[in-house]
Design an enzyme around this catalytic site. Structure first.
Site: not given
Ligand code: ADP
Length: 169
Positions: A28, A52, A101, A139
């Site tokens: 992130h 969630k 990703r 996450s």
């Molecule tokens: P959501 O529940 O909306 O998927 P996340 O917090 O998991 O929320 O992710 C928010 C954004 O960050 C999404 O666009 C996700 O694809 C991106 N993201 C999550 N992990 C990574 C990573 N390791 N590298 C790049 N982008 C990421």
């Protein structure tokens, strides 16, 4: 002249990076740092998703994000529970930033971007490819490793590592 040396007539380019951030990872943070260079202001918008069951409360998730983005003056951390496009209108933002990703992210993200564009045609979603070292990182993976006291120091910033340790103590 207003922010960034722009004239009063030129609107600021405000982007929103929405997500659960439960908790924020180095993946992130990589997207935040890179996206912050492309816009006048980047709002990291933490979703207060009632469907969630997050490990971290909204306040905890926002606090950790504020800590890790403290050195980025044009980044703001906020929470939202509204429909994303309503929140965007409220914040006068026209760009959604999302990270990609792997191919597995694509279908869901395409659906989301298309729906948002249909609901609000002036909104564009900008996708950023993850840096390769974070392509496996989520996450959920971090929470799973931390639950069993595995090492997460390469995956999350130090304050997030500490917070995870406290949750799993
Ligand atoms: P959501 O529940 O909306 O998927 P996340 O917090 O998991 O929320 O992710 C928010 C954004 O960050 C999404 O666009 C996700 O694809 C991106 N993201 C999550 N992990 C990574 C990573 N390791 N590298 C790049 N982008 C990421």
């Amino acid at each position: 002249m207003s922010e960034g040396g722009r004239s009063a007539e030129t609107p600021l380019k405000v982007a929103v990076y929405p997500g659960s951030f439960d908790p924020a990872t180095n993946g992130h943070l990589d997207i935040i740092r890179r996206a912050a260079k492309q816009f006048d202001r980047l709002i990291v918008a933490v979703l207060n998703n009632t469907s969630k069951q997050p490990l971290f409360t909204l306040d905890e998730r926002m606090g950790l994000l504020r800590e890790v983005t403290a050195d980025l003056p044009n980044v703001e951390v906020d929470g939202f529970r509204d429909l994303l496009i309503n929140y965007m209108a409220q914040r006068q933002a026209h760009v959604i930033v999302r990270g990609l990703r792997a191919v597995s992210d694509f279908e869901y993200e395409l659906q989301l971007a298309t729906a948002n564009h249909k609901l609000s045609p002036e909104i564009e979603t900008f996708f950023m490819m993850t840096s390769p070292e974070y392509s496996f990182l989520s996450s959920s993976i971090v929470k799973e490793i931390a639950k069993f006291q595995g090492p997460v120091s390469d995956l999350v910033p130090p304050c997030v590592e500490k917070a995870l340790r406290a949750k799993n103590a």
